[in-house]
Structures are given as C-alpha cells and as structure tokens.
Enzyme design. Structure first.
Site, short mmCIF file in Angstrom:
data_model
loop_
_atom_site.label_atom_id
_atom_site.label_comp_id
_atom_site.label_asym_id
_atom_site.label_seq_id
_atom_site.Cartn_x
_atom_site.Cartn_y
_atom_site.Cartn_z
N THR A 1 36.05 36.43 38.81
CA THR A 1 36.23 37.87 39.05
C THR A 1 36.22 38.69 37.76
O THR A 1 36.03 39.91 37.81
CB THR A 1 37.57 38.14 39.77
OG1 THR A 1 38.66 37.74 38.93
CG2 THR A 1 37.63 37.38 41.08
N CYS B 1 45.61 38.70 35.01
CA CYS B 1 46.79 39.12 35.77
C CYS B 1 48.07 38.60 35.13
O CYS B 1 48.04 37.74 34.25
CB CYS B 1 46.73 38.59 37.20
SG CYS B 1 45.27 39.05 38.15
N CYS C 1 51.36 38.16 40.15
CA CYS C 1 50.38 39.01 40.85
C CYS C 1 50.34 38.66 42.35
O CYS C 1 50.27 37.48 42.72
CB CYS C 1 48.99 38.81 40.26
SG CYS C 1 47.73 39.87 41.03
N ARG D 1 39.16 42.12 32.29
CA ARG D 1 39.77 43.44 32.48
C ARG D 1 41.07 43.31 33.27
O ARG D 1 41.28 42.35 34.01
CB ARG D 1 38.81 44.39 33.20
CG ARG D 1 38.46 43.99 34.61
CD ARG D 1 37.44 44.95 35.21
NE ARG D 1 37.16 44.66 36.61
CZ ARG D 1 36.26 43.80 37.04
NH1 ARG D 1 35.56 43.11 36.14
NH2 ARG D 1 36.05 43.61 38.32
N CYS E 1 44.03 43.62 35.92
CA CYS E 1 44.14 43.73 37.37
C CYS E 1 44.74 45.08 37.75
O CYS E 1 45.73 45.53 37.15
CB CYS E 1 45.02 42.59 37.89
SG CYS E 1 45.39 42.67 39.65
N CYS F 1 48.51 44.29 39.81
CA CYS F 1 49.75 43.84 39.14
C CYS F 1 49.98 44.49 37.79
O CYS F 1 51.03 44.31 37.20
CB CYS F 1 49.76 42.32 39.02
SG CYS F 1 48.59 41.64 37.81
#
Length: 463
Positions: free
Chosen positions: A29, A33, A37, A62, A64, A67
């Site tokens: 993805t 996190c 999370c 990048r 999340c 969270c």
C-alpha cells in the site's frame, strides 16, 4: 529489545503500548502506521519496521490517514537514554535543527556533524535533517487542520525554507496537497473559526498507557507563582495555565486535567491524550512549546515498564497498583525551574514581581514571564552564581545537556547543596533515575526508575 515476532504480534493485537516505539509500513500500500492502527492487519511478508516516522518517510512511505502515526507519543527511550543519540533526539524534538541547523545540533552535543549523522542513521534510520523534516510536516498538519492561517504563513511557521519545499514535503508525507489536507479534516471548519477568534491552537497531547493527572496537577498547584501560572476548576476537571518564554516570542499554554482514552482498544493496551491550547506570539515556536508541555507532564514515558519494575518491590507494589501510570513531572522551562528550586517559593515570587517581564497582551491573571538568567546575574549568593552560569553558557540545562556534566557543574557552584543539584537534575533535566539526598530513595531495586519511586512515596505522604 523486541524482535520481529514481537513487533508483528503488537501490530496484530493493535497494542498501543508500542505506539512511538516503532512504526510499521506495508509494501503493497505504500503506507506506514502506528502499531495500534485500526486498519486490517497486513500480511506479515508485506510488513517492514522502522524506528522512527522519519525513517519510514525516507523509505518512500506516506502516513496513514486513519491512525496518524506522526502524532504518537515519542519513544520513551529518548527520555531515559543519556548517550548522544538520546540527547540528539531530545534536541531535535525541541526544534534545534530548525533554529541552528545540523551544525548547531552537533556543537551542542560536542560531536562533528558527520558523527551525529552516522549515529542517528544507525539507530533511528534517519539523520537529523530527515528527523527535523518529519517534525516540520507534523507541525504543518496541525496548523493546517486547526487554524485558518494562509498556507504561506503555515509553511514558514512550521520551519520550511520555502513554500515549494513545504508543498513537496506535504505531498510526499501525506499524499495530499496542503489544501486537501485541510479540507479532509472532519468537522474542523468551526474549530478553525474559533481559533481565529481566540488566537489559540487546540492540541491533543498523546500519552501511552494510564495517566494519573491528579497528582501532576496537585504538584503544579503547590508550586504556583502568581502572574506566571494559575490553576482553576475543581479536582478532576482543573485547568493549568502558564506563560512561556520561547525562542522567537512568548506563549500562554493551557492544559485540561480531564483526559481522554484512545477508543477501540483493549484496556491494557489503551493510551489517551490531554486537551491543550497554545497561544503564541510567533507560530515558529509551536514545536518547542509542545515539547516543553510534554516534558512538564512527562507524556513520553513508558508506564508499562515503570510499573512492572516498581510493582515488583513489596514496599511499592500497593502504591503502583493504586496509581498505575503515575508520572514524574519535568519542567516547562529548565532554567526557570533551576532558579525556582534554589530561590524557594517566596523569593521566586519576589523575583517575578521585580524582574519578570510583563506580557504585551496579558490574559486573565497571567501577565508576566519568569526573569531570564541574565536579569538575575547580579543577585547575591548562589542564585546569582547560578544565573550567571546559565547566562554565559557555563551550565546547560537544555534537553540535550549531558546530565552527569550538568550535575557536576551545579555541584561546583559555590553554595550549591547536593539536594538542590539532584532536584534540578530530576525536574529540569527529566532524569528518570535520580536519588535525592535525604529522601531514602536509593535502592538499586528501583533503578532505573527511582524518580518515579520517589513520586509514589510523595503522593502517598511518605516523603
């Protein structure tokens, strides 16, 4: 130390005890996190682990959106450790890289910039520039989502050198433009309009585990200095307010005693936050002001490790059971606290009245700052000696100070007694393992948490 099996189990069980201690990223993805999370647990083979948010960002992941891993409590290790990495992390958290650059950070640590870069990269996975960049991105997100300020003003207030650098960083870290990030914040429009009217920034000060707010607010109430601090409300719902001298200007901060728990987690994994509001004359001071509040309320400590160690002692076990998550308060201004410890309450009140600078815009009962060290350099006795040592840099009490060197310098001051030096080390430098002479808190069984053992005994009325 925890291995990958323990890390994955923490992720699988959404264990908030590890928030800030490590971060995990999902290769499929491109998102990183915090361990707690609430998203679906990723497959183990797709997970990578990082010691800091900056390291995850530097690897191309990048943050999340669910969270908000950039908003977790800081790693407790940086409070405990006295080595160069721990000191560097505390200084970066105080905004030194933004104000003085990597050279200034290295100079305060007594190392070359290359040595600092190498040690941080080896342990944290990112150098000082990347760590400061991650911090700037978080500050910018807070300002975007809580204030109505124009994007250009936010860019420079967060510490970015240009609007282009600001835009590029926000897109890389959050995969959103600054405008989209502001729009995405649910229910924030009304809050931003309220901020415009009150000139304050609302914040959530996150902590891990239980937090005993009552004893902290009790201590702050006992130490109040008129004009500088105030405590209002009934026990359990009090508000603490005080003034701050900051690098670029001044501030007034307020913190609510009534905390909040992080929802959706098992009780033993649950953390939470305190509500705060910060009024600043210069928004570039936001990072520093937040860091000082976190140290004052000891929000980055690890109550799980502390309670486990102290709870194994027969004398402290019932006290720990009665007050899990008891904190050891630090200082909002280390130099101020050192001088207050030495002067005592009555003399400190006199110093504020005589030398304290008046605020340009008083707020309620808050109208003065505690005098800077150079203003007290002509005071007689040990107080004047301490003030001169702080003013000329012979004694440093900033977050990156070497605690042993600082205590040695304190003890070398004419008239400085061992108890006062130890109290300054405990409170001003946030040392978690101080045995204050005369308190009887010296047993090795309580190490490395003797400062917390002392706090338990104070609250219980045994000191």
């Amino acid at each position: 130390m925890i291995d990958e099996d323990m890390r994955y189990e923490a992720v699988r069980s959404r264990d908030a005890r590890f928030d800030g201690e490590f971060f995990f990223a999902v290769e499929t993805t491109g998102i990183y996190c915090r361990p707690s999370c609430p998203a679906v647990t990723p497959k183990r083979q797709n997970v990578r682990y990082y010691a800091s948010a900056a390291a995850a960002q530097s690897s191309g992941f990048r943050a999340c959106r669910r969270c908000r891993p950039d908003a977790v409590p800081g790693s407790a290790a940086w409070n405990v450790r006295a080595d160069v990495v721990g000191r560097a992390m505390r200084l970066i958290g105080d905004g030194i890289v933004d104000r003085e650059g990597v050279g200034g950070l290295a100079g305060r640590l007594g190392y070359s910039a290359r040595q600092v870069q190498r040690q941080l990269t080896a342990e944290v996975g990112a150098g000082p520039v990347a760590l400061a960049r991650a911090q700037r991105a978080h500050t910018a997100r807070v300002l975007l989502q809580t204030t109505p300020l124009p994007v250009t003003e936010i860019a420079f207030a967060a510490g970015f050198a240009s609007v282009r650098q600001f835009n590029d960083t926000i897109r890389e870290v959050y995969a959103r433009t600054p405008t989209q990030l502001r729009t995405d914040a649910p229910g924030r429009a009304e809050e931003r309009r309220a901020v415009a009217a009150t000139a304050g920034i609302p914040l959530r000060l996150a902590h891990r585990g239980a937090f005993q707010s009552g004893p902290v607010f009790d201590l702050l109430g006992r130490e109040l200095l008129g004009g500088l601090e105030e405590l209002t409300g009934d026990r359990g719902s009090r508000m603490f307010r005080r003034t701050l001298r900051l690098p670029y200007g001044t501030g007034i901060v307020s913190v609510d005693e009534a905390g909040h728990e992080q929802p959706g987690l098992r009780a033993e994994h649950r953390g939470g936050w305190l509500d705060a509001r910060i009024h600043l004359t210069d928004l570039r001071d936001l990072t520093t002001a937040v860091g000082r509040l976190r140290r004052l309320f000891d929000l980055d400590s690890d109550p799980y490790a502390i309670d486990e160690r102290l709870g194994a002692d027969p004398r402290l076990a019932p006290l720990v059971a009665a007050r899990p998550g008891l904190r050891s308060p630090g200082a909002a201004d280390p130099e101020e606290l050192a001088m207050r410890i030495l002067a005592g309450p009555a003399e400190s009140a006199r110093l504020v009245e005589r030398y304290g600078k008046r605020l340009d815009a008083p707020c309620g009962g808050l109208h003065r700052l505690f005098p800077a060290p150079d203003a007290l350099a002509d005071e007689p006795g040990t107080l004047g000696t301490l003030a001169r040592a702080l003013a000329d840099g012979a004694l440093r009490l900033d977050p990156g100070a070497d605690r042993d060197d600082a205590e040695a310098a304190l003890r070398a001051l004419p008239g400085m007694d061992a108890r006062s030096a130890a109290l300054i080390r405990l409170r001003a430098l946030g040392d978690p393992d101080v045995a204050v002479p005369g308190d009887g808190v010296a047993g090795d069984a309580w190490r490395p948490w003797r400062s917390y053992a002392r706090q338990h005994l104070i609250v219980e009325g045994q000191l």
